[in-house]
Write a protein that holds these residues in place. Structure first.
Motif, PDB file in Angstrom:
ATOM      1  N   GLN A 118      35.142  53.797 113.833  1.00  0.00           N
ATOM      2  CA  GLN A 118      33.744  53.573 114.200  1.00  0.00           C
ATOM      3  C   GLN A 118      32.826  53.569 112.977  1.00  0.00           C
ATOM      4  O   GLN A 118      31.610  53.541 113.113  1.00  0.00           O
ATOM      5  N   VAL A 119      33.441  53.566 111.788  1.00  0.00           N
ATOM      6  CA  VAL A 119      32.679  53.601 110.538  1.00  0.00           C
ATOM      7  C   VAL A 119      32.795  52.273 109.811  1.00  0.00           C
ATOM      8  O   VAL A 119      33.888  51.724 109.647  1.00  0.00           O
ATOM      9  N   ALA A 120      31.669  51.749 109.368  1.00  0.00           N
ATOM     10  CA  ALA A 120      31.636  50.604 108.453  1.00  0.00           C
ATOM     11  C   ALA A 120      31.107  51.113 107.120  1.00  0.00           C
ATOM     12  O   ALA A 120      30.259  52.002 107.073  1.00  0.00           O
ATOM     13  N   ALA A 121      31.624  50.575 106.028  1.00  0.00           N
ATOM     14  CA  ALA A 121      31.201  51.014 104.697  1.00  0.00           C
ATOM     15  C   ALA A 121      31.109  49.807 103.779  1.00  0.00           C
ATOM     16  O   ALA A 121      31.934  48.894 103.860  1.00  0.00           O
ATOM     17  N   ALA A 122      30.115  49.811 102.907  1.00  0.00           N
ATOM     18  CA  ALA A 122      29.921  48.698 101.970  1.00  0.00           C
ATOM     19  C   ALA A 122      29.821  49.227 100.550  1.00  0.00           C
ATOM     20  O   ALA A 122      29.170  50.251 100.297  1.00  0.00           O
ATOM     21  N   GLY A 123      30.461  48.511  99.607  1.00  0.00           N
ATOM     22  CA  GLY A 123      30.418  48.931  98.214  1.00  0.00           C
ATOM     23  C   GLY A 123      30.872  47.820  97.292  1.00  0.00           C
ATOM     24  O   GLY A 123      31.217  46.718  97.728  1.00  0.00           O
ATOM     25  N   ASP A 124      30.889  48.143  95.988  1.00  0.00           N
ATOM     26  CA  ASP A 124      31.186  47.099  95.001  1.00  0.00           C
ATOM     27  C   ASP A 124      32.048  47.538  93.831  1.00  0.00           C
ATOM     28  O   ASP A 124      32.508  46.704  93.061  1.00  0.00           O
ATOM     29  N   TYR A 125      32.291  48.863  93.675  1.00  0.00           N
ATOM     30  CA  TYR A 125      32.985  49.281  92.455  1.00  0.00           C
ATOM     31  C   TYR A 125      34.098  50.282  92.779  1.00  0.00           C
ATOM     32  O   TYR A 125      34.347  50.618  93.939  1.00  0.00           O
ATOM     33  N   ASP A 126      34.778  50.753  91.731  1.00  0.00           N
ATOM     34  CA  ASP A 126      35.972  51.574  91.910  1.00  0.00           C
ATOM     35  C   ASP A 126      35.729  52.845  92.716  1.00  0.00           C
ATOM     36  O   ASP A 126      36.612  53.289  93.454  1.00  0.00           O
ATOM     37  N   ASN A 127      34.566  53.464  92.556  1.00  0.00           N
ATOM     38  CA  ASN A 127      34.305  54.693  93.302  1.00  0.00           C
ATOM     39  C   ASN A 127      34.051  54.431  94.781  1.00  0.00           C
ATOM     40  O   ASN A 127      33.843  55.372  95.547  1.00  0.00           O
ATOM     41  N   ASP A 128      34.083  53.156  95.191  1.00  0.00           N
ATOM     42  CA  ASP A 128      33.969  52.796  96.608  1.00  0.00           C
ATOM     43  C   ASP A 128      35.317  52.458  97.232  1.00  0.00           C
ATOM     44  O   ASP A 128      35.407  52.291  98.454  1.00  0.00           O
ATOM     45  N   LEU A 129      36.366  52.325  96.427  1.00  0.00           N
ATOM     46  CA  LEU A 129      37.651  51.825  96.916  1.00  0.00           C
ATOM     47  C   LEU A 129      38.203  52.639  98.088  1.00  0.00           C
ATOM     48  O   LEU A 129      38.531  52.077  99.146  1.00  0.00           O
ATOM     49  N   GLU A 130      38.309  53.949  97.923  1.00  0.00           N
ATOM     50  CA  GLU A 130      38.894  54.774  98.982  1.00  0.00           C
ATOM     51  C   GLU A 130      38.044  54.724 100.241  1.00  0.00           C
ATOM     52  O   GLU A 130      38.576  54.709 101.361  1.00  0.00           O
ATOM     53  N   MET A 131      36.736  54.710 100.078  1.00  0.00           N
ATOM     54  CA  MET A 131      35.824  54.648 101.218  1.00  0.00           C
ATOM     55  C   MET A 131      36.025  53.355 102.007  1.00  0.00           C
ATOM     56  O   MET A 131      36.092  53.369 103.239  1.00  0.00           O
ATOM     57  N   LEU A 132      36.155  52.228 101.308  1.00  0.00           N
ATOM     58  CA  LEU A 132      36.324  50.946 101.980  1.00  0.00           C
ATOM     59  C   LEU A 132      37.691  50.850 102.658  1.00  0.00           C
ATOM     60  O   LEU A 132      37.823  50.268 103.741  1.00  0.00           O
ATOM     61  N   GLN A 133      38.726  51.407 102.015  1.00  0.00           N
ATOM     62  CA  GLN A 133      40.061  51.377 102.613  1.00  0.00           C
ATOM     63  C   GLN A 133      40.140  52.247 103.861  1.00  0.00           C
ATOM     64  O   GLN A 133      40.865  51.922 104.803  1.00  0.00           O
TER      65      GLN A 133
END
Length: 285
Positions: free
Chosen positions: A230-245
């Motif tokens: 139920q979570v959507a996440a948006a990012g652009d760099y390496d510190n976002d990788l785990e969150m997006l996965q």
């Protein structure tokens, strides 16, 4: 149906001028009006994350310093924190100094530097909330400027660190030499003591092992009975990788690094093109 949207700040929610565009603002407000929570998950200071959340009237707990702290959206105070261990920071300093790289440390809304220089003198100012009408002025942004302090501690970083147990949440290493920077990132990451993530073309951040935006969001979602699907996440760099996965819908910005796009579920427009607004309208509303 999604119950939470987590947004990175730089390169994602903010345009290249570090501003929240009217289209992004409007889209976020429409999403919240539909009873979807919105939060910020950033590597920035807690105060900067809180100020941007206040600008948008967000009311879900916030994630700052790459997940090292979570922040009360009403007060800006820390809900939970994972500091760097003193003995680990001392080891880190020994390794960094061998490569003669620059490093500074983040307390809770305090930037600790050996000396004020061209790299750090505007760091706090650059964490302000800028709108599309008002340019920088000391008076206009005095409240924001007072929330984040820049503290010069002198050349002996080791003595300073030894006397600050539990007070440092993140380090940033800045090095223009690519080989030295990658060497440091690899050595520190291989120790198993630190979480290292590239956050710019010349820098990488260091948190305690296990600290990430994903980890902080997992804890918050557990507390608020939100499933990861139920979570959507948006990012652009390496510190976002785990969150997006981890998120049910991982959204890479059009300006994201290629390896970030590869692991995302979808790719939206860039932060020049109101990519967050595009994603909200295409996938969430």
């Amino acid at each position: 149906m999604y119950k939470l949207l987590a947004l990175d700040l730089d390169g994602t929610m903010l345009d290249p001028d570090k501003k929240i565009t009217p289209m992004t603002r409007s889209s976020i407000q429409k999403l919240m009006a539909g009873e979807v929570n919105v939060t910020i998950a950033s590597g920035r200071f807690p105060a900067s994350v809180w100020l941007h959340a206040r600008e948008l009237s967000l009311n879900f707990p916030l994630v700052a310093l790459n997940g090292a702290v979570t922040v009360d959206p009403a007060t800006g105070q820390m809900l939970d924190g994972v500091p760097l261990k003193t003995e680990d920071v001392l080891l880190m300093l020994d390794i960094i100094q061998q490569e003669e790289a620059y490093v500074h440390f983040y307390g809770y809304n305090v930037l600790y530097v050996q000396e004020i220089n061209e790299i750090n003198k505007d760091w706090a100012k650059d964490n302000r909330v800028m709108d599309s009408v008002h340019e920088w002025s000391t008076e206009k942004y005095r409240e924001q400027g007072d929330l984040i302090r820049l503290v010069e501690v002198g050349r002996d970083f080791r003595s300073f660190v030894s006397n600050m147990p539990g007070m440092l949440y993140k380090a940033a290493v800045i090095c223009s030499d690519h080989d030295s920077r990658e060497k440091l990132c690899r050595i520190l990451g291989d120790l198993g003591t630190f979480q290292c993530s590239r956050t710019g073309s010349l820098r990488f951040d260091i948190n305690s092992a296990g600290v990430s935006k994903r980890g902080a969001l997992e804890r918050l979602c557990h507390e608020h009975h939100i499933e990861r699907q139920q979570v959507a996440a948006a990012g652009d760099y390496d510190n976002d990788l785990e969150m997006l996965q981890w998120a049910g819908l991982g959204i890479a910005m059009g300006n994201a690094e290629s390896h970030v796009k590869e692991i995302a579920n979808v790719i939206t427009g860039s932060n020049v093109e109101d990519g967050v607004a595009q994603a909200i309208h295409h996938y969430l509303l």
